[in-house]
Motif scaffolding. Structure first.
Motif, PDB file in Angstrom:
ATOM      1  N   SER A 292      15.686  55.022  47.190  1.00 24.60           N
ATOM      2  CA  SER A 292      15.672  54.576  48.521  1.00 24.60           C
ATOM      3  C   SER A 292      14.123  54.146  48.740  1.00 24.60           C
ATOM      4  O   SER A 292      14.199  53.026  49.483  1.00 24.60           O
ATOM      5  CB  SER A 292      15.899  55.896  49.217  1.00 24.60           C
ATOM      6  OG  SER A 292      17.130  56.467  49.151  1.00 24.60           O
ATOM      7  N   SER A 293      13.473  54.631  47.934  1.00 32.49           N
ATOM      8  CA  SER A 293      11.906  54.009  48.271  1.00 32.49           C
ATOM      9  C   SER A 293      11.904  52.876  47.558  1.00 32.49           C
ATOM     10  O   SER A 293      11.383  51.781  48.241  1.00 32.49           O
ATOM     11  CB  SER A 293      10.845  55.036  47.434  1.00 32.49           C
ATOM     12  OG  SER A 293      10.976  56.388  48.033  1.00 32.49           O
TER      13      SER A 293
ATOM     14  N   GLN B 155      19.465  55.453  53.353  1.00 35.09           N
ATOM     15  CA  GLN B 155      18.863  54.044  54.081  1.00 35.09           C
ATOM     16  C   GLN B 155      19.927  53.287  54.884  1.00 35.09           C
ATOM     17  O   GLN B 155      19.536  52.394  55.536  1.00 35.09           O
ATOM     18  CB  GLN B 155      18.720  53.354  52.695  1.00 35.09           C
ATOM     19  CG  GLN B 155      17.382  53.769  51.916  1.00 35.09           C
ATOM     20  CD  GLN B 155      16.251  53.588  52.646  1.00 35.09           C
ATOM     21  OE1 GLN B 155      15.947  52.346  53.002  1.00 35.09           O
ATOM     22  NE2 GLN B 155      15.642  54.614  52.807  1.00 35.09           N
ATOM     23  N   ASN B 156      21.210  53.784  54.940  1.00 33.23           N
ATOM     24  CA  ASN B 156      22.242  53.119  55.918  1.00 33.23           C
ATOM     25  C   ASN B 156      21.565  52.662  57.276  1.00 33.23           C
ATOM     26  O   ASN B 156      21.594  51.407  57.611  1.00 33.23           O
ATOM     27  CB  ASN B 156      23.433  53.672  55.816  1.00 33.23           C
ATOM     28  CG  ASN B 156      24.463  52.713  56.700  1.00 33.23           C
ATOM     29  OD1 ASN B 156      24.568  51.608  56.112  1.00 33.23           O
ATOM     30  ND2 ASN B 156      25.236  53.373  57.496  1.00 33.23           N
TER      31      ASN B 156
ATOM     32  N   ALA C  93      13.244  50.390  50.238  1.00 31.50           N
ATOM     33  CA  ALA C  93      12.534  50.035  51.175  1.00 31.50           C
ATOM     34  C   ALA C  93      11.612  49.171  50.711  1.00 31.50           C
ATOM     35  O   ALA C  93      10.899  47.975  51.491  1.00 31.50           O
ATOM     36  CB  ALA C  93      11.868  51.379  51.776  1.00 31.50           C
TER      37      ALA C  93
ATOM     38  N   TYR D  26      18.659  52.162  58.041  1.00 32.84           N
ATOM     39  CA  TYR D  26      17.454  51.291  58.161  1.00 32.84           C
ATOM     40  C   TYR D  26      17.499  49.884  57.489  1.00 32.84           C
ATOM     41  O   TYR D  26      16.493  49.184  57.558  1.00 32.84           O
ATOM     42  CB  TYR D  26      16.133  52.004  57.380  1.00 32.84           C
ATOM     43  CG  TYR D  26      15.924  53.563  57.925  1.00 32.84           C
ATOM     44  CD1 TYR D  26      15.355  53.938  59.087  1.00 32.84           C
ATOM     45  CD2 TYR D  26      16.602  54.536  57.306  1.00 32.84           C
ATOM     46  CE1 TYR D  26      15.187  55.047  59.656  1.00 32.84           C
ATOM     47  CE2 TYR D  26      16.464  55.914  57.641  1.00 32.84           C
ATOM     48  CZ  TYR D  26      15.712  55.927  58.876  1.00 32.84           C
ATOM     49  OH  TYR D  26      15.579  57.182  59.420  1.00 32.84           O
ATOM     50  N   GLN D  27      18.500  49.712  56.826  1.00 33.00           N
ATOM     51  CA  GLN D  27      18.863  48.518  55.985  1.00 33.00           C
ATOM     52  C   GLN D  27      20.153  47.748  56.314  1.00 33.00           C
ATOM     53  O   GLN D  27      21.278  48.397  56.216  1.00 33.00           O
ATOM     54  CB  GLN D  27      18.542  48.458  54.558  1.00 33.00           C
ATOM     55  CG  GLN D  27      17.380  48.969  54.215  1.00 33.00           C
ATOM     56  CD  GLN D  27      17.086  48.572  52.717  1.00 33.00           C
ATOM     57  OE1 GLN D  27      17.282  47.662  52.308  1.00 33.00           O
ATOM     58  NE2 GLN D  27      16.157  49.276  52.284  1.00 33.00           N
TER      59      GLN D  27
ATOM     60  N   CYS E 234      22.976  50.104  46.198  1.00 33.19           N
ATOM     61  CA  CYS E 234      22.488  51.201  45.869  1.00 33.19           C
ATOM     62  C   CYS E 234      22.412  51.641  44.736  1.00 33.19           C
ATOM     63  O   CYS E 234      21.513  52.225  44.045  1.00 33.19           O
ATOM     64  CB  CYS E 234      23.031  52.301  46.992  1.00 33.19           C
ATOM     65  SG  CYS E 234      22.850  52.184  48.644  1.00 33.19           S
TER      66      CYS E 234
ATOM     67  N   LEU F 220      23.532  46.992  54.162  1.00 28.93           N
ATOM     68  CA  LEU F 220      23.518  47.648  52.844  1.00 28.93           C
ATOM     69  C   LEU F 220      24.615  47.843  52.162  1.00 28.93           C
ATOM     70  O   LEU F 220      25.530  48.348  52.865  1.00 28.93           O
ATOM     71  CB  LEU F 220      22.532  48.985  53.264  1.00 28.93           C
ATOM     72  CG  LEU F 220      22.285  50.064  51.715  1.00 28.93           C
ATOM     73  CD1 LEU F 220      21.326  49.326  50.830  1.00 28.93           C
ATOM     74  CD2 LEU F 220      21.624  51.548  52.341  1.00 28.93           C
TER      75      LEU F 220
ATOM     76  N   ASN G 229      11.795  60.815  51.826  1.00 29.56           N
ATOM     77  CA  ASN G 229      13.195  60.866  51.603  1.00 29.56           C
ATOM     78  C   ASN G 229      13.590  61.964  50.801  1.00 29.56           C
ATOM     79  O   ASN G 229      14.686  62.580  50.963  1.00 29.56           O
ATOM     80  CB  ASN G 229      13.431  59.588  50.513  1.00 29.56           C
ATOM     81  CG  ASN G 229      13.370  58.350  51.356  1.00 29.56           C
ATOM     82  OD1 ASN G 229      13.856  58.408  52.619  1.00 29.56           O
ATOM     83  ND2 ASN G 229      12.888  57.357  51.093  1.00 29.56           N
TER      84      ASN G 229
END
Length: 168
Positions: A152-153, A34-35, A156, A37-38, A46, A41, A114
């Motif tokens: 991760s989902s 995820q790094n 998101a 995309y967010q 996490c 973070l 993912n």
């Protein structure tokens, strides 16, 4: 760790630890996924999402089922040909992925991509678990990857304020 854990959750968490998997290891995988995309973070965020995923009964059931089968294979207590299939992590077996997908499915379809990505890349703890010289982890490597994909989902969904994905 949460207070008032059920016996099932305690067992699932303990067996992960006993098999060499720390929740921090899974949080590292979530960060890996995820790094990009967010913004902002953190590993702490996490970790919180990993902890929440493991709090789900469906996930706990998958953990104890998969780990039990891995342990039985290590003890040579399975009938042939299942014993050999698990020992070698035969590529066409697929039941290990089916159990992993039951975890991924808890947080929607984004988890499938993912999971596929992390299962292919095998970063961090997944590389160690995939090494056949460290014991039988036919199920565990997929379960750990699935927990990371589900966390991760969850991240998101929460990033777009979709908190309906979780029943907390």
């Amino acid at each position: 760790m949460k207070k008032n854990l059920t016996e099932l959750e305690q067992k699932a968490r303990q067996w992960l630890k006993d098999r060499g998997v720390q929740l921090e290891d899974i949080a590292d995988l979530v960060y890996f996924l995820q790094n990009d995309y967010q913004d902002g973070l953190t590993l702490e965020l996490c970790y919180e999402n990993v902890d929440s995923v493991i709090g789900k009964r469906e996930v706990q059931n998958a953990i104890i089922t998969g780990i039990q089968l891995d342990m039985l294979a290590e003890q040579n207590k399975l009938e042939s040909p299942l014993q050999e299939i698990l020992e070698t992590d035969e590529s066409l077996y697929g039941i290990d992925e089916v159990i992993a997908l039951s975890i991924v499915n808890v947080y929607g379809s984004i988890g499938f991509t993912n999971y596929g990505y992390i299962d292919k890349m095998k970063p961090g703890i997944l590389e160690k678990l995939n090494d056949k010289s460290n014991g039988c982890h036919t199920f565990l490597d997929d379960i750990v990857g699935a927990i990371a994909a589900a966390a991760s989902s969850r991240l998101a969904h929460r990033a777009v304020n979709d908190e309906t994905i979780d029943d907390e």
